[in-house]
Design a protein around this motif. Sequence first.
Motif, PDB file in Angstrom:
ATOM      1  N   LYS A  21       0.822  -1.207   0.000  1.00 38.92           N
ATOM      2  CA  LYS A  21       0.000   0.000   0.000  1.00 38.92           C
ATOM      3  C   LYS A  21       0.863   1.266   0.000  1.00 38.92           C
ATOM      4  O   LYS A  21       2.088   1.195   0.044  1.00 38.92           O
ATOM      5  CB  LYS A  21      -0.918  -0.019   1.227  1.00 38.92           C
ATOM      6  CG  LYS A  21      -2.077  -1.023   1.122  1.00 38.92           C
ATOM      7  CD  LYS A  21      -3.050  -0.840   2.281  1.00 38.92           C
ATOM      8  CE  LYS A  21      -4.171  -1.869   2.252  1.00 38.92           C
ATOM      9  NZ  LYS A  21      -5.114  -1.662   3.394  1.00 38.92           N
ATOM     10  N   CYS A  24       2.127   1.995   4.059  1.00 35.06           N
ATOM     11  CA  CYS A  24       2.408   0.921   5.015  1.00 35.06           C
ATOM     12  C   CYS A  24       2.811  -0.321   4.228  1.00 35.06           C
ATOM     13  O   CYS A  24       2.824  -0.295   3.011  1.00 35.06           O
ATOM     14  CB  CYS A  24       1.180   0.636   5.885  1.00 35.06           C
ATOM     15  SG  CYS A  24      -0.243   0.054   4.931  1.00 35.06           S
ATOM     16  N   CYS A  26       1.215  -3.250   4.159  1.00 29.92           N
ATOM     17  CA  CYS A  26       0.112  -4.177   3.845  1.00 29.92           C
ATOM     18  C   CYS A  26       0.130  -4.506   2.355  1.00 29.92           C
ATOM     19  O   CYS A  26       0.412  -3.635   1.548  1.00 29.92           O
ATOM     20  CB  CYS A  26      -1.236  -3.532   4.155  1.00 29.92           C
ATOM     21  SG  CYS A  26      -1.564  -3.366   5.897  1.00 29.92           S
ATOM     22  N   ILE A  39      -5.020  -5.110   6.569  1.00 24.77           N
ATOM     23  CA  ILE A  39      -5.063  -3.824   7.278  1.00 24.77           C
ATOM     24  C   ILE A  39      -4.003  -3.811   8.382  1.00 24.77           C
ATOM     25  O   ILE A  39      -3.532  -4.869   8.817  1.00 24.77           O
ATOM     26  CB  ILE A  39      -6.451  -3.574   7.921  1.00 24.77           C
ATOM     27  CG1 ILE A  39      -6.875  -4.805   8.754  1.00 24.77           C
ATOM     28  CG2 ILE A  39      -7.492  -3.279   6.858  1.00 24.77           C
ATOM     29  CD1 ILE A  39      -8.150  -4.617   9.528  1.00 24.77           C
ATOM     30  N   CYS A  40      -3.617  -2.608   8.800  1.00 20.59           N
ATOM     31  CA  CYS A  40      -2.673  -2.464   9.904  1.00 20.59           C
ATOM     32  C   CYS A  40      -2.942  -1.123  10.580  1.00 20.59           C
ATOM     33  O   CYS A  40      -3.736  -0.319  10.078  1.00 20.59           O
ATOM     34  CB  CYS A  40      -1.235  -2.548   9.386  1.00 20.59           C
ATOM     35  SG  CYS A  40      -0.694  -1.064   8.537  1.00 20.59           S
ATOM     36  N   CYS A  43      -2.734   2.011   8.018  1.00 23.00           N
ATOM     37  CA  CYS A  43      -3.798   2.294   7.053  1.00 23.00           C
ATOM     38  C   CYS A  43      -5.166   2.390   7.722  1.00 23.00           C
ATOM     39  O   CYS A  43      -6.138   2.811   7.091  1.00 23.00           O
ATOM     40  CB  CYS A  43      -3.776   1.311   5.880  1.00 23.00           C
ATOM     41  SG  CYS A  43      -3.825  -0.416   6.304  1.00 23.00           S
TER      42      CYS A  43
HETATM   43 ZN    ZN Z   1      -1.614  -1.152   6.345  1.00 18.79          ZN
END
Ligand code: ZN
Length: 483
Positions: A21, A24, A26, A39-40, A43
């Motif tokens: 992304k 990040c 991901c 997701i993290c 984000c």
């Molecule tokens: Zn992320």
Amino acid sequence: MKKYTPVIGLEIHAQLKTKSKMFCSCPNNAEAGSPNTYICPVCLGHPGTFPVINKEAVISVLKAGKALNCSLRDESRFDRKNYFYPDLPKGYQISQDEKPFCYDGYLEVGDRKIRINRIHLEEDTGRIVHNEKEKESLIDFNRSGVPLMELVTEPDIRSAEEARGFAKELQLILRYLGVSEANMNQGQMRVEVNISLCKENGEFGTKVEIKNLNSFRTVYNATEYEIKRQREVLERGELVVQETRGWHDQREETFSQRAKENAHDYRYFPEPDLPPLFLNESPFKKDGIEIGVELPKEKRNRFKEEYGVDKENEIEVFIDNREVADYFEETVQLALKKINKNEAKKEVGKIAKNYLFSEVLGMLNGGLVNETKINPLKFADFVVLVYNKKISSKIAKIVIKEMFESGKDASVVIQEKGLSEISDEGEIEKVVDEVITESQPAIKEYKEGKIEVLQFLIGKVMAKTKGKASPDQANKILKQKLN
Ligand code: ZN
Ligand code: ADP
Ligand code: MG
């Protein structure tokens, strides 16, 4: 009736196909996973997290900018665009305001240059899924933080066809560059159309924005519809209202979504968590970035010039389907090697193209050309046989069908089915004699001066030999016998 000229500008978003992304690590494949798996904290916009710029995304936009004839800025930066929406938990989107990476470009659509105002980079938001039945709305954050390129044109477009043409050409370029799949039906490319009507005195009118168009067809239809609607409003003596409209797919009409009283105030300011970008310097080095591929326009010209493909719809099949173009080019190259005559490129290209379009693609019926049993080498053998007039067009059709079914070589098919051309003059003479005996009334007409009859007689010879005689030879022998 007063004349109005449509004035149209596009805003197009395209998802970049980077590995990760925008800010990040991901994975960037939102569509692949079940909701809220990629997701993290970054984000999702948790407080205290820090974004890190994805270099690959920046370089993708710079590449697109180069291919679209833009100037690339030396010094750029990201900005915060502040607004509230449930799919945006941070309360702001990281985007670019005053210093987009790319500016002042253009794209040629047909013979018109459409100027590009800017191309910048931003992050995508989450996705809200409304479930009517359960009366609930769900949010999937897989897409949040996916790198998005946004391109804005100047209002240079003048028709629905041109608007669609621009979007289509941009999609091709992004695909050729390998920076985005840009599938509209998967939301990887989204088009917004701004439309106003210009009066005869050159005065621009009030513009309306149509959002969320997710196919080329709707770009065209919505634009056509809106041009007509605005003309009717003006002809009734009313004013066009500045607003955002949506497109209703079933009813095939635009509808008002919200009036744009005042420009949005997003309170842009430089993103404090990210450094400015010096695009001249490592790791971007904008001047060293190479487009590295042949662009659609160059390919069109080459196919015209090298292979003599002149029908626009045929060229576009090659332009839209890289595997078909590659298959064709490999075939021609192999065929030329066999006949060892490079000047024959146009002629060989024409034969290959004709049998590819009229036979192979037809039999594939939408399947992939790489999956046919006729690989380029086999197809090249076949093309050489036609080029050297070893088989007539009638036989060629039988041969290619059999090759398609069985995957056998052309020469094997010809041998097995006894399709090789009759080159023995005696044998053809025999058939000609038969035809002459059977066609006395026609012969009489011929002798009375009706020379068209010759064609009819040749046809009979060809029929009797099941297309295996050479028409030239049949012609020669017939004439000899009749005169
Ligand atoms: Zn992320
Ligand atoms: P806004 O400030 O409303 O976002 P912009 O000047 O940023 O407007 O332009 C947004 C898009 O609208 C651009 O694609 C631009 O080409 C287009 N546009 C601008 N003026 C007009 C107009 N009068 N008619 C149609 N499109 C327009
Ligand atoms: Mg704007």
